[in-house]
Design a protein around this motif. Structure first.
Motif: not given
Length: 195
Positions: A24, A66, A97, A120
């Motif tokens: 991420t 997620a 996110c 997701i």
């Protein structure tokens, strides 16, 4: 579940957690298997007992991240939108996110990874729609684009005031969009209600 299988599951979760945090933050190309395993406190050799490839890990790690975020989402849709488009979420270096923080990275990945991203997206969209049985109508999709796109753009900007203005504008727009009546296909909004 026996102790060895519990330990195996816990080890796999540590790897997924570390991978989700790193991917991420840095994207697929910016993270090596060695970095993931070091962050998880494990050796590289342990990786192959759980995953066949970095690509497989990436696909599973974004879903894992997620899902963990989803456990913390409020049930109230307005509160969900406000939290998603908050300065707190924007400032997360790790654990943000994957929909927003990896949007351009995912577009460069293969089918497996893009299918994970799609799951997701659909999962969050279902929460935004307010019902697991409600279809993803245009209003929900517009809200999702304001949420994901707004956070992604705000994250990319170097001007903090502009970033916050983008978040505020998208939050206001997303909440207003959710307040609009849902129309069936081909149904028109009466002229006096358009604005």
């Amino acid at each position: 579940m026996s102790w060895p299988s519990e330990r195996r599951a816990a080890t796999r979760e540590r790897i997924l957690y570390s991978a989700g945090q790193l991917f991420t933050e840095k994207g697929f190309s910016g993270v090596s298997i060695d970095q993931v395993m070091e962050s998880a406190g494990l050796t590289r050799g342990a990786f192959y007992a759980h995953f066949n490839s970095k690509r497989e890990l990436y696909a599973e790690a974004i879903v894992f991240s997620a899902r963990k975020m989803g456990e913390e989402h409020p049930s109230d849709v307005d509160a969900l939108i406000r939290g998603y488009l908050s300065s707190t979420h924007l400032r997360q270096d790790q654990g943000g996110c994957p929909l927003a923080f990896l949007v351009s990275d995912i577009g460069q990945q293969d089918q497996l990874v893009r299918e994970s991203y799609t799951r997701i997206f659909k999962g969050l969209a279902t929460k935004v729609a307010g019902s697991p049985h409600q279809s993803l109508d245009p209003s929900t999709l517009r809200t999702m684009v304001m949420m994901v796109g707004g956070l992604a753009v705000a994250k990319a900007l170097t001007d903090p005031d502009l970033s916050l203005a983008v978040l505020d504008a998208c939050c206001e727009g997303a909440i207003a969009e959710q307040k609009k009546p849902v129309l069936s296909a081909g149904e028109m909004v009466p002229v006096n209600e358009q604005q």
